[in-house]
Each structure stands twice: as structure tokens, then as C-alpha cells.
Design a protein around this motif. Structure first.
Motif, PDB file in Angstrom:
ATOM      1  N   ALA A  48       9.387  -1.900 -12.247  1.00 21.31           N
ATOM      2  CA  ALA A  48       7.984  -1.585 -12.524  1.00 21.31           C
ATOM      3  C   ALA A  48       7.048  -2.361 -11.600  1.00 21.31           C
ATOM      4  O   ALA A  48       6.049  -1.809 -11.118  1.00 21.31           O
ATOM      5  N   ARG A  49       7.354  -3.631 -11.347  1.00 23.25           N
ATOM      6  CA  ARG A  49       6.517  -4.459 -10.473  1.00 23.25           C
ATOM      7  C   ARG A  49       6.473  -3.882  -9.062  1.00 23.25           C
ATOM      8  O   ARG A  49       5.403  -3.770  -8.455  1.00 23.25           O
ATOM      9  N   ILE A  50       7.619  -3.467  -8.539  1.00 23.61           N
ATOM     10  CA  ILE A  50       7.672  -2.897  -7.195  1.00 23.61           C
ATOM     11  C   ILE A  50       6.858  -1.609  -7.131  1.00 23.61           C
ATOM     12  O   ILE A  50       6.063  -1.401  -6.207  1.00 23.61           O
ATOM     13  N   GLU A  51       7.019  -0.749  -8.123  1.00 25.77           N
ATOM     14  CA  GLU A  51       6.274   0.516  -8.137  1.00 25.77           C
ATOM     15  C   GLU A  51       4.770   0.263  -8.280  1.00 25.77           C
ATOM     16  O   GLU A  51       3.961   0.961  -7.679  1.00 25.77           O
ATOM     17  N   PHE A  52       4.404  -0.729  -9.091  1.00 28.33           N
ATOM     18  CA  PHE A  52       2.994  -1.095  -9.245  1.00 28.33           C
ATOM     19  C   PHE A  52       2.410  -1.556  -7.906  1.00 28.33           C
ATOM     20  O   PHE A  52       1.355  -1.078  -7.480  1.00 28.33           O
ATOM     21  N   LEU A  53       3.104  -2.459  -7.236  1.00 23.85           N
ATOM     22  CA  LEU A  53       2.609  -2.978  -5.957  1.00 23.85           C
ATOM     23  C   LEU A  53       2.522  -1.870  -4.914  1.00 23.85           C
ATOM     24  O   LEU A  53       1.553  -1.801  -4.145  1.00 23.85           O
ATOM     25  N   LYS A  54       3.505  -0.987  -4.884  1.00 20.07           N
ATOM     26  CA  LYS A  54       3.457   0.140  -3.955  1.00 20.07           C
ATOM     27  C   LYS A  54       2.279   1.057  -4.281  1.00 20.07           C
ATOM     28  O   LYS A  54       1.606   1.544  -3.377  1.00 20.07           O
ATOM     29  N   SER A  55       2.016   1.268  -5.569  1.00 15.91           N
ATOM     30  CA  SER A  55       0.944   2.191  -5.978  1.00 15.91           C
ATOM     31  C   SER A  55      -0.443   1.701  -5.561  1.00 15.91           C
ATOM     32  O   SER A  55      -1.344   2.511  -5.370  1.00 15.91           O
ATOM     33  N   ILE A  56      -0.608   0.383  -5.441  1.00 17.91           N
ATOM     34  CA  ILE A  56      -1.909  -0.148  -5.023  1.00 17.91           C
ATOM     35  C   ILE A  56      -1.940  -0.478  -3.522  1.00 17.91           C
ATOM     36  O   ILE A  56      -2.913  -1.030  -3.029  1.00 17.91           O
ATOM     37  N   GLY A  57      -0.852  -0.154  -2.832  1.00 20.33           N
ATOM     38  CA  GLY A  57      -0.815  -0.319  -1.385  1.00 20.33           C
ATOM     39  C   GLY A  57      -0.521  -1.728  -0.910  1.00 20.33           C
ATOM     40  O   GLY A  57      -0.919  -2.094   0.190  1.00 20.33           O
ATOM     41  N   LEU A  58       0.195  -2.495  -1.732  1.00 17.04           N
ATOM     42  CA  LEU A  58       0.545  -3.866  -1.322  1.00 17.04           C
ATOM     43  C   LEU A  58       2.043  -4.017  -1.101  1.00 17.04           C
ATOM     44  O   LEU A  58       2.848  -3.446  -1.826  1.00 17.04           O
ATOM     45  N   PHE A  59       2.372  -4.824  -0.136  1.00 25.28           N
ATOM     46  CA  PHE A  59       3.757  -5.236   0.117  1.00 25.28           C
ATOM     47  C   PHE A  59       4.690  -4.063   0.382  1.00 25.28           C
ATOM     48  O   PHE A  59       5.847  -4.094   0.004  1.00 25.28           O
ATOM     49  N   ASN A  60       4.172  -3.025   1.056  1.00 28.43           N
ATOM     50  CA  ASN A  60       5.008  -1.873   1.391  1.00 28.43           C
ATOM     51  C   ASN A  60       5.897  -2.138   2.598  1.00 28.43           C
ATOM     52  O   ASN A  60       6.902  -1.495   2.778  1.00 28.43           O
ATOM     53  N   ASN A  61       5.506  -3.076   3.430  1.00 24.93           N
ATOM     54  CA  ASN A  61       6.245  -3.362   4.650  1.00 24.93           C
ATOM     55  C   ASN A  61       7.139  -4.574   4.432  1.00 24.93           C
ATOM     56  O   ASN A  61       6.672  -5.705   4.378  1.00 24.93           O
ATOM     57  N   ALA A  62       8.441  -4.347   4.345  1.00 25.39           N
ATOM     58  CA  ALA A  62       9.388  -5.440   4.103  1.00 25.39           C
ATOM     59  C   ALA A  62       9.416  -6.436   5.257  1.00 25.39           C
ATOM     60  O   ALA A  62       9.850  -7.567   5.087  1.00 25.39           O
ATOM     61  N   GLN A  63       8.960  -6.030   6.433  1.00 24.64           N
ATOM     62  CA  GLN A  63       8.967  -6.907   7.596  1.00 24.64           C
ATOM     63  C   GLN A  63       7.610  -7.564   7.830  1.00 24.64           C
ATOM     64  O   GLN A  63       7.267  -7.918   8.940  1.00 24.64           O
ATOM     65  N   ASN A  64       6.824  -7.723   6.783  1.00 27.81           N
ATOM     66  CA  ASN A  64       5.473  -8.259   6.902  1.00 27.81           C
ATOM     67  C   ASN A  64       5.509  -9.702   7.412  1.00 27.81           C
ATOM     68  O   ASN A  64       6.064 -10.577   6.761  1.00 27.81           O
ATOM     69  N   GLU A 138      -8.692 -11.173   0.888  1.00 28.30           N
ATOM     70  CA  GLU A 138      -9.664 -10.583  -0.036  1.00 28.30           C
ATOM     71  C   GLU A 138      -9.302  -9.136  -0.340  1.00 28.30           C
ATOM     72  O   GLU A 138      -9.473  -8.671  -1.461  1.00 28.30           O
ATOM     73  N   SER A 139      -8.777  -8.439   0.650  1.00 27.57           N
ATOM     74  CA  SER A 139      -8.342  -7.054   0.453  1.00 27.57           C
ATOM     75  C   SER A 139      -7.225  -6.985  -0.584  1.00 27.57           C
ATOM     76  O   SER A 139      -7.231  -6.107  -1.452  1.00 27.57           O
ATOM     77  N   MET A 140      -6.273  -7.898  -0.490  1.00 32.42           N
ATOM     78  CA  MET A 140      -5.182  -7.934  -1.468  1.00 32.42           C
ATOM     79  C   MET A 140      -5.714  -8.224  -2.873  1.00 32.42           C
ATOM     80  O   MET A 140      -5.313  -7.571  -3.832  1.00 32.42           O
ATOM     81  N   LYS A 141      -6.607  -9.168  -2.951  1.00 30.67           N
ATOM     82  CA  LYS A 141      -7.177  -9.519  -4.254  1.00 30.67           C
ATOM     83  C   LYS A 141      -7.920  -8.339  -4.869  1.00 30.67           C
ATOM     84  O   LYS A 141      -7.817  -8.089  -6.076  1.00 30.67           O
ATOM     85  N   GLN A 142      -8.668  -7.595  -4.044  1.00 28.10           N
ATOM     86  CA  GLN A 142      -9.408  -6.442  -4.544  1.00 28.10           C
ATOM     87  C   GLN A 142      -8.453  -5.353  -5.050  1.00 28.10           C
ATOM     88  O   GLN A 142      -8.704  -4.748  -6.093  1.00 28.10           O
ATOM     89  N   LYS A 143      -7.368  -5.116  -4.338  1.00 24.74           N
ATOM     90  CA  LYS A 143      -6.379  -4.135  -4.780  1.00 24.74           C
ATOM     91  C   LYS A 143      -5.731  -4.550  -6.093  1.00 24.74           C
ATOM     92  O   LYS A 143      -5.499  -3.704  -6.973  1.00 24.74           O
ATOM     93  N   LEU A 144      -5.464  -5.822  -6.248  1.00 23.99           N
ATOM     94  CA  LEU A 144      -4.845  -6.317  -7.481  1.00 23.99           C
ATOM     95  C   LEU A 144      -5.804  -6.244  -8.678  1.00 23.99           C
ATOM     96  O   LEU A 144      -5.361  -6.077  -9.799  1.00 23.99           O
TER      97      LEU A 144
END
Length: 146
Positions: A48-64, A138-144
Motif C-alpha cells: 500500500a505504501r508503494i502504491e500510495f507514493l507512486k500515486s502522488i508521483g514520489l519515488f518512482n525512479n529507483a535510481q534516484n 518543498e515539492s515532495m512535501k506538497q505532494k505528501l
């Protein structure tokens, strides 16, 4: 219902969730007594956590190169037994957002909308090479916060 340290007002807390994924309990997730094994909810939380993060556009790139989320702690409170073939909705939300971490909350409801699990855990944003915490943008915080 027993008191849960990370929940002040249960009704308000329940109403604050919007994102969820459906989960069907598999036979392999049950123990010799036929109910969900005590480690299985942590697998549900991860999914659920992974799907949640993907749904808000965070942490989609494993090579970040800027940072990756790692679980710093995780807890689960069991409220009602679950069995093979039961269906639950596993809700996820960002409860509080810090400088380098976010506290994620979880809630599982069965098909009668009865509470089966609650949980929480802290994700820390770290540099993939140094392992040191990295500030959330700040972008990450806003998405969360959405």
C-alpha cells in the motif's frame, strides 16, 4: 477499543484517509490456525505504501541520485482476526511531514467496514550512497500533504 498511542481521535483519524488498495488474503499469508500470520500486515503495509507514493508521483525512479525512502520504524496494531480469502481495504496517508522524514499511517477495513489493523511507520529520505538523511524538497512535501 483499546487506546492507540498514535491516534488521538479515532473517528477524525478514520475520516482523514482517502487513498487505499484492495487486498485479498492469500492462503500463504495464514498460519496453522487459519488466520493471517502476524508478519503479513507488514507486507500489506509495504504494498500500500508503494502504491500510495507512486500515486502522488514520489519515488518512482529507483535510481534516484537525490535520495531514496527507507523505513526507519514500523508498527502494527491488530484489532480483528483476518482469514484466508477475506478482503480488506488498506488505507494509507502521510500523517506528519518532517524535514527529512514522513510518518505514514495505515488503516485496514474489512468488507463490513470494521477496523482490522492500524499501523504507522517513519520513512526517512536518505542519500543512496552515504546513507545520510537528505531534506525532502518543498515539492515532495506538497505532494505528501495532498
Amino acid at each position: 477499543m483499546k487506546s492507540i498511542s498514535y491516534i488521538e481521535d479515532m473517528e477524525k483519524w478514520r475520516e482523514s484517509f482517502s487513498f487505499f488498495i484492495p487486498i485479498k488474503i492469500r492462503f500463504s499469508e495464514t498460519d496453522m490456525y487459519g488466520h493471517v500470520n502476524n508478519v503479513s500486515p507488514f507486507i500489506y503495509f509495504e504494498e500500500a505504501r508503494i502504491e500510495f507514493l507512486k500515486s502522488i508521483g514520489l519515488f518512482n525512479n529507483a535510481q534516484n541520485e537525490d535520495g531514496i525512502p527507507v523505513v526507519a520504524d514500523l508498527q502494527c496494531d491488530y484489532h480483528k482476526q483476518m482469514f484466508f480469502n477475506d478482503k480488506i481495504n488498506l488505507y494509507v496517508k502521510a500523517n506528519s511531514i518532517g524535514n527529512t522524514s514522513v510518518d505514514i499511517h495505515y488503516m485496514a477495513l474489512d468488507d463490513k467496514e470494521e477496523l482490522t489493523l492500524t499501523g504507522r511507520g517513519r520513512l526517512v529520505h536518505i542519500h543512496p550512497e552515504t546513507g545520510k538523511p537528505v531534506a525532502l524538497t518543498e515539492s515532495m512535501k506538497q505532494k505528501l500533504k495532498r
